[in-house]
Design an enzyme around this catalytic site. Structure first.
Site, PDB file in Angstrom:
ATOM      1  N   TYR A 192      27.462  26.432  39.323  1.00 51.01           N
ATOM      2  CA  TYR A 192      27.434  27.895  38.445  1.00 51.01           C
ATOM      3  C   TYR A 192      27.634  28.091  36.772  1.00 51.01           C
ATOM      4  CZ  TYR A 192      29.033  31.779  36.339  1.00 51.01           C
ATOM      5  OH  TYR A 192      29.909  33.004  35.077  1.00 51.01           O
TER       6      TYR A 192
ATOM      7  N   ARG B  73      44.937  31.831  35.193  1.00 52.43           N
ATOM      8  CA  ARG B  73      43.906  32.559  34.428  1.00 52.43           C
ATOM      9  C   ARG B  73      43.504  33.184  32.993  1.00 52.43           C
ATOM     10  NH1 ARG B  73      42.210  29.518  37.278  1.00 52.43           N
ATOM     11  NH2 ARG B  73      40.240  29.873  39.001  1.00 52.43           N
TER      12      ARG B  73
ATOM     13  N   VAL C 166      39.036  39.068  40.873  1.00 54.31           N
ATOM     14  CA  VAL C 166      39.784  39.079  41.596  1.00 54.31           C
ATOM     15  C   VAL C 166      40.831  40.386  41.661  1.00 54.31           C
ATOM     16  CG1 VAL C 166      41.428  37.787  39.792  1.00 54.31           C
ATOM     17  CG2 VAL C 166      42.155  38.025  42.561  1.00 54.31           C
ATOM     18  N   VAL C 167      41.064  41.168  39.766  1.00 51.39           N
ATOM     19  CA  VAL C 167      41.738  42.832  40.437  1.00 51.39           C
ATOM     20  C   VAL C 167      41.101  43.731  40.508  1.00 51.39           C
ATOM     21  CG1 VAL C 167      42.411  43.975  38.189  1.00 51.39           C
ATOM     22  CG2 VAL C 167      42.445  41.595  37.112  1.00 51.39           C
TER      23      VAL C 167
ATOM     24  N   SER D 283      22.975  43.324  41.666  1.00 50.32           N
ATOM     25  CA  SER D 283      24.562  43.500  41.975  1.00 50.32           C
ATOM     26  C   SER D 283      25.136  45.058  41.442  1.00 50.32           C
ATOM     27  CB  SER D 283      25.144  42.211  41.655  1.00 50.32           C
ATOM     28  OG  SER D 283      25.210  41.917  40.175  1.00 50.32           O
TER      29      SER D 283
ATOM     30  N   ILE E  87      30.310  44.566  32.983  1.00 49.08           N
ATOM     31  CA  ILE E  87      30.589  44.412  31.724  1.00 49.08           C
ATOM     32  C   ILE E  87      29.653  44.457  30.599  1.00 49.08           C
ATOM     33  CG2 ILE E  87      31.031  42.688  29.525  1.00 49.08           C
ATOM     34  CD1 ILE E  87      31.554  40.510  32.012  1.00 49.08           C
TER      35      ILE E  87
END
Length: 309
Positions: A143, A210, A186-187, A37, A14
């Protein structure tokens, strides 16, 4: 003189899109990212990359004082539910202490902060759907708990320092540049499996829902939140189950592969859907990209990324 902005996590999924949007506005952008990451290749040459961990307070303070930004977009985070269960102390260090370090540095230069929080992991399984910002959060994982604690600091610093900090609780964000190697995207994970003709493992037997929101919609919301004080759900208000996402992506790929169905993992939600009407009223924002269109665009973009390696 160009407006100055800092984007923490700006080499990530993002954050890199936020950087692109700010550069398009003519902003002078500094990216803070430890690259744990993120990917330095996502940071355009026009932006300034500072590789550091937001838990390293002296290093963070030095960069913020040097840049003296007018706005800070704080996206750097430990964003894995599974990792938070395995190492909740590190999760807390990054998401709570790191955010506090950023708020302190921002306050010294009078810069408002736009903080990205989580919608789904925050509200819990018992929340009414769509869930408004007024519902008392019931996070199921460290989290979610760390994001809730960080929100409290963002809002407290806003009130005590008189700086308009904004909290943006994001739905399930998807789009180009999403990482297929974690558990949160997941996408991207499904797209990677389709590209490689592999069957994915679909948790919750495909039933969990979701609120999927396309990354460019999220970026426009974060930019609209500059200088605003408040907490905003950034989502579509539409529930989509996981198996539908798999089917839509399969159609975009022109492939039919039977997924492996499995139980939900610890700390994961059954269902999530967010009420974004406050963002529409106060920020003039609403999601524009329907999920079928967004998934097709995402698959096309990710395939190009996979092919490049």
């Amino acid at each position: 003189m160009a407006a100055r902005a800092i984007v923490t996590g700006g080499a990530g999924f993002i954050g890199s899109h936020v950087v692109d949007a700010l550069l398009a506005e003519g902003c002078d952008v500094t990216v803070i990212d430890d690259l744990s990451s993120g990917d330095a290749r996502r940071v355009p040459a026009q932006a300034h990359l500072r590789e550091l961990d937001i838990v390293d307070r002296p290093a963070l303070d030095a960069v913020v004082a040097e840049v003296a930004p007018q706005t800070i977009f704080h996206l750097a985070a430990q964003a894995s539910v599974v990792a938070s269960l395995e190492d909740p102390v590190r999760d807390c260090d990054v998401n709570v202490k790191g955010t506090l370090h950023m708020l302190e540095a921002a306050a010294r230069c009078g810069a408002p902060v736009v903080f990205t929080s989580t919608g789904g992991a925050l509200y819990g399984d018992h929340a009414p759907r769509p869930t408004s910002e007024d519902y008392l959060p019931e996070p199921l994982s460290p989290y979610g708990a760390s994001k809730l604690a960080a929100e409290a600091y963002v809002n407290t610093w806003s009130q005590s320092k008189g700086i308009p900090n904004a909290v943006c609780r994001l739905g399930n964000v998807y789009g180009p540049r999403q990482n297929p190697h974690g558990e949160a995207g997941v996408v991207a994970i499904f797209s990677s499996h389709l590209y490689e003709d592999r069957a994915p493992k679909v948790y919750g037997h495909g039933k969990p829902t979701r609120d999927y929101v396309y990354v460019t919609d999220v970026v426009s919301a974060l930019l609209a939140a500059r200088g605003k004080a408040g907490t905003y759900n950034i989502a579509t208000g539409v529930q989509t189950d996981v198996i539908t996402v798999w089917r839509e992506l399969s159609e975009a790929a022109g492939k039919q592969i039977a997924p492996e169905l499995a139980d939900l993992r610890p700390g994961e939600l059954q269902n999530s859907c967010l009420d974004a009407s406050r963002a529409e009223r106060e920020l003039g924002w609403r999601a524009q990209v329907p999920i079928a269109q967004g998934l097709a665009l995402t698959y096309e973009a990710l395939v190009e990324e996979f092919a490049r390696g």
